[in-house]
Design an enzyme around this catalytic site. Structure first.
Site, PDB file in Angstrom:
ATOM      1  N   ASP A 105       1.029  -1.186   0.042  1.00 36.99           N
ATOM      2  CA  ASP A 105       0.141   0.087  -0.056  1.00 36.99           C
ATOM      3  C   ASP A 105       1.003   1.109  -0.085  1.00 36.99           C
ATOM      4  O   ASP A 105       0.473   2.243  -0.598  1.00 36.99           O
ATOM      5  CB  ASP A 105      -1.087  -0.054   1.134  1.00 36.99           C
ATOM      6  N   ASP A 152       1.825  -9.915   3.028  1.00 32.81           N
ATOM      7  CA  ASP A 152       1.190  -9.794   4.166  1.00 32.81           C
ATOM      8  C   ASP A 152      -0.349  -9.862   4.044  1.00 32.81           C
ATOM      9  O   ASP A 152      -1.116  -9.992   4.814  1.00 32.81           O
ATOM     10  CB  ASP A 152       1.396  -8.195   4.928  1.00 32.81           C
ATOM     11  N   GLU A 251       3.511 -10.638  14.039  1.00 38.23           N
ATOM     12  CA  GLU A 251       4.634  -9.829  14.848  1.00 38.23           C
ATOM     13  C   GLU A 251       3.708  -8.422  14.956  1.00 38.23           C
ATOM     14  O   GLU A 251       4.428  -7.637  15.901  1.00 38.23           O
ATOM     15  CB  GLU A 251       5.338  -9.274  13.595  1.00 38.23           C
TER      16      GLU A 251
END
Ligand code: F6P
Length: 367
Positions: A105, A152, A251
């Site tokens: 992004d 991700d 994480e």
């Protein structure tokens, strides 16, 4: 002919090469000239031989190669006006009118900012005699198309990002490997996985490997004493005869007051309260490396083709498109809308509206 440049930006993701290959070869088949920009936005800023015309052979064998062979960078100069001026100057000098960016992004937002600034950048370059009046007219509009490459899977506007499935496979292989040693010693393992502020990799890995407990940012444990809940679950599984305990921690995992949940803390809880011999494993960049899974090769290829089609369809009036995939169909929606929705997830988490965060991220897992 249309002159299209393609670059990869941000963290590398398996399948980026397949997307570049598709852009190059499909672009050529449509009569376009295609350029590879090496080292991400840094290559645009530097110009010279970092912007290279690609031919059919340039991308031979790239389908199965992990990472990105044209390189990537998290580029600071492109965040400055002078950096973007140099990037615009280099594109004009190469006669390039369209840019396909494969990244996350941040990289895609940068691309759209670049497009919106384009007329102003050209004006400034013209005034400084860095480009000619004629160039400024010929290249008055820059077409930008976004492809989402990120392990991700944290981008709105698409169900899945290029590289996420490969990374998930890699995580599952690691968790399975840890499983055999955990079983042998009857140990507990706390495994930290990547994903930045997104829990997709952790959640899916938890489902795919049968983990005992998973921590993700979008749905923190809601109990005041979540430690006891986690221990009760692990204990119950042990009582059912399980010889290993596997806790997967994203994480970016947080508790309900937004405080990070660290693997070492979980390890101490399991050790002190359940007496389990516990180890922490941080999977790190093994998750990002290696050859792309078939799914990512296919996704990147069909989306690469779609990105060239989007360039050929675009007009100065159409907003920059983002190529995504929803319900198994390739989509082409407004890039900035997807970026805005992505930022809304972070906002919802910041406001502790976790139900909204989960719904935005993956309605399938929302309550
Ligand atoms: O965005 C991909 C990602 O691998 C994240 O999961 C992780 O937080 C980050 O990049 C690591 O970045 P770097 O490789 O720069 O350390």
């Amino acid at each position: 002919p249309r002159k299209i440049a393609v670059l990869t930006s941000g963290g590398d993701a398996a399948g980026m090469n397949a997307s570049v290959r598709a852009v190059v070869r499909y672009g050529i088949s449509k009569g376009c000239h295609v350029y590879g920009v090496y080292e991400g936005y840094q290559g645009l800023v530097d110009g010279g031989d970092r912007i290279r015309r690609m031919d059919w052979k340039s991308v031979r064998g790239w389908l199965s190669v992990g990472g990105t062979s044209i390189g990537t960078a998290r580029c600071m100069p492109f965040k400055t006006r002078e950096g973007r001026l140099r990037a615009a100057e280099n594109l004009v000098h190469h006669g390039i009118d369209s840019l396909i960016v494969c990244g996350g992004d941040g990289s895609l937002t940068g691309a759209d900012v670049f497009r919106s600034e384009w007329p102003g950048l050209l004006d400034e370059l013209k005034k400084a005699n860095r480009i000619t009046e004629e160039d400024a007219t010929t290249y008055g509009h820059l077409t930008i198309v976004g492809l989402v490459g990120s392990i991700d899977n944290d981008m709105a506007g698409t169900d899945i990002t290029i590289g996420a499935v490969t990374s998930l496979h890699r995580i599952c292989e690691s968790v399975d490997s840890i499983g055999t040693t955990a079983l042998s010693h009857s140990r507990a393992f706390v495994i930290e996985v990547m994903g930045r502020h997104c829990g997709w990799l952790a959640l899916m890995a938890g489902i795919a490997t049968g983990a005992d407990f998973v921590f993700i940012p979008e749905r923190p444990p809601m109990e005041d004493d979540w430690e006891s809940t986690m221990c009760a679950v692990a204990h119950r599984h042990r009582m059912l005869g399980k010889r290993k305990t596997v806790i997967i921690v994203a994480e970016g995992a947080i508790d309900k007051s937004l405080k990070p949940i660290r693997p070492e803390y979980i390890k101490d809880i399991l050790t002190d309260r359940l007496g389990l011999d516990t180890r922490v494993t941080t999977l790190g960049h093994t998750q990002r490396g290696g050859s792309p899974a078939a799914f990512d090769r296919i996704l990147a290829t069909i989306q690469g083709v779609a990105s060239v089609d989007a360039v050929l369809r675009s007009t100065p009036e159409t907003p920059s498109p983002l190529i995504g995939m929803t319900s198994n169909k390739v989509t082409c929606g407004p890039l900035m809308k997807a970026v805005e929705l992505t930022h809304e997830v972070a906002k919802a988490i910041g406001e502790k509206n976790f139900a909204r965060a989960m719904e935005l991220r993956d309605p399938q897992f929302a309550e």
